[in-house]
Write a protein that holds these residues in place. Structure first.
Motif, mmCIF file in Angstrom:
data_model
loop_
_atom_site.group_PDB
_atom_site.id
_atom_site.type_symbol
_atom_site.label_atom_id
_atom_site.label_comp_id
_atom_site.label_asym_id
_atom_site.label_seq_id
_atom_site.Cartn_x
_atom_site.Cartn_y
_atom_site.Cartn_z
ATOM 1 N N ILE A 152 0.856 -1.191 0.000
ATOM 2 C CA ILE A 152 0.000 0.000 0.000
ATOM 3 C C ILE A 152 0.887 1.235 0.000
ATOM 4 O O ILE A 152 1.711 1.416 0.906
ATOM 5 C CB ILE A 152 -0.934 0.014 1.230
ATOM 6 N N ASN A 153 0.718 2.086 -0.988
ATOM 7 C CA ASN A 153 1.424 3.369 -1.023
ATOM 8 C C ASN A 153 0.677 4.376 -0.158
ATOM 9 O O ASN A 153 -0.557 4.481 -0.240
ATOM 10 C CB ASN A 153 1.507 3.901 -2.455
ATOM 11 N N ILE A 154 1.387 5.118 0.664
ATOM 12 C CA ILE A 154 0.761 6.156 1.485
ATOM 13 C C ILE A 154 1.356 7.513 1.116
ATOM 14 O O ILE A 154 2.553 7.619 0.846
ATOM 15 C CB ILE A 154 0.914 5.877 2.990
ATOM 16 N N TYR A 155 0.506 8.518 1.093
ATOM 17 C CA TYR A 155 0.913 9.874 0.720
ATOM 18 C C TYR A 155 0.288 10.870 1.696
ATOM 19 O O TYR A 155 -0.845 10.680 2.152
ATOM 20 C CB TYR A 155 0.461 10.224 -0.704
ATOM 21 N N GLY A 156 1.013 11.937 1.973
ATOM 22 C CA GLY A 156 0.490 13.040 2.751
ATOM 23 C C GLY A 156 0.499 14.306 1.907
ATOM 24 O O GLY A 156 1.562 14.789 1.531
ATOM 25 N N PHE A 157 -0.674 14.828 1.576
ATOM 26 C CA PHE A 157 -0.770 16.003 0.703
ATOM 27 C C PHE A 157 -1.113 17.279 1.470
ATOM 28 O O PHE A 157 -1.104 18.359 0.879
ATOM 29 C CB PHE A 157 -1.820 15.769 -0.380
ATOM 30 N N ALA A 158 -1.426 17.168 2.765
ATOM 31 C CA ALA A 158 -1.835 18.335 3.545
ATOM 32 C C ALA A 158 -2.942 19.078 2.787
ATOM 33 O O ALA A 158 -3.927 18.474 2.401
ATOM 34 C CB ALA A 158 -0.641 19.222 3.836
ATOM 35 N N ALA A 159 -2.767 20.385 2.545
ATOM 36 C CA ALA A 159 -3.805 21.158 1.852
ATOM 37 C C ALA A 159 -3.409 21.488 0.416
ATOM 38 O O ALA A 159 -3.990 22.394 -0.194
ATOM 39 C CB ALA A 159 -4.084 22.448 2.617
ATOM 40 N N SER A 160 -2.467 20.743 -0.150
ATOM 41 C CA SER A 160 -1.968 21.063 -1.494
ATOM 42 C C SER A 160 -3.033 20.857 -2.580
ATOM 43 O O SER A 160 -2.917 21.421 -3.668
ATOM 44 C CB SER A 160 -0.740 20.206 -1.808
ATOM 45 N N ARG A 161 -4.066 20.078 -2.302
ATOM 46 C CA ARG A 161 -5.116 19.840 -3.292
ATOM 47 C C ARG A 161 -6.443 20.471 -2.872
ATOM 48 O O ARG A 161 -7.504 20.098 -3.366
ATOM 49 C CB ARG A 161 -5.288 18.340 -3.518
#
Length: 241
Positions: free
Chosen positions: A197-206
């Motif tokens: 499983i790939n995990i990503y943290g985008f915060a408020a970038s999107r």
């Protein structure tokens, strides 16, 4: 009779039939020598000769191995058969429709991917990656569906653009979004999903990609979410998170 008269040539040497007889005797001698030699062959030496001839005529087959043949090799990736996303969308919708936590989830199609958006305010304690017991039970239900598919999945954490208040566990929204994505991925793994499983943290970038809503607070709530992204191809089965 005059001296110029032709004279009959005189033959010198053995008659022609002697040559044929000599050849016949030589062949007979060779034959008897061969018989004598065959009668004196040692069994062990004969077996060695037979084995050597067998190896040269029918050499042992070389077994194929998966050992690398060079110093640097690209590993082979085996992908499992993936489930059709349209069919999978209907299956997930039936599984989560009656769940009090997952019932508020939104499913959407982005390009060739299926995205399940889970509200962060329902899953987690405010400003934390600690999951509520109801959220853990809900993800166990969702993981029970996902563990039966061969599709590759990823988990993406999002936050609203406002900075974290106070001196909490995380120093930034990015750290919080990544921790929440990891928490959801761990719950899916514990429910039986075995692939990577790939995990990503985008915060408020999107945040700007969200639809414009009249109520800004509702838009903030939509921004605080965790997306489970289901890809159309299969996972590689290497394990891990």
């Amino acid at each position: 009779m005059s001296d110029d008269a032709p004279r009959k040539e005189e033959h010198k040497g053995p008659p022609p039939w002697m040559l044929s007889l000599a050849d016949l005797i030589s062949l007979l001698l060779t034959f008897f020598v061969m018989l004598f030699a065959m009668s004196k062959v040692k069994i062990d030496r004969w077996d060695e000769v037979v084995d050597a001839l067998s190896q040269s005529i029918q050499p042992s087959p070389v077994e194929d191995t998966d050992e690398p043949m060079a110093n640097m090799n690209i590993p082979r990736v085996y992908r499992k058969p993936a489930m059709n996303l349209d069919y999978l969308s209907a299956v997930i919708d039936d599984a989560i429709d009656d769940n009090p936590v997952l019932g508020d989830a939104r499913m959407s199609r982005e390009a060739d991917k299926l995205v399940i958006s889970l509200p962060g305010d329902i899953l987690f304690v405010a400003g934390s990656s600690d999951m509520t017991p109801k959220a853990q039970q809900a993800l166990f239900v969702l993981g029970g569906v996902l563990r039966n598919i061969g599709n590759r999945i990823g988990v993406q954490g999002h936050t609203d653009p406002r900075p974290l208040s106070g001196r909490g566990q995380y120093a930034s929204n990015w750290e919080l979004s990544l921790a929440r994505a990891g928490a959801v991925a761990n719950e899916l793994k514990q429910s039986g999903y075995t692939d990577y499983i790939n995990i990503y943290g985008f915060a408020a970038s999107r945040y700007d990609q969200l639809p414009q809503l009249l109520d800004e607070e509702a838009r903030f709530a939509m921004a605080r979410r965790v997306d489970i992204v289901i890809e159309p191809h299969g996972g590689s089965g290497i394990g891990g998170t």
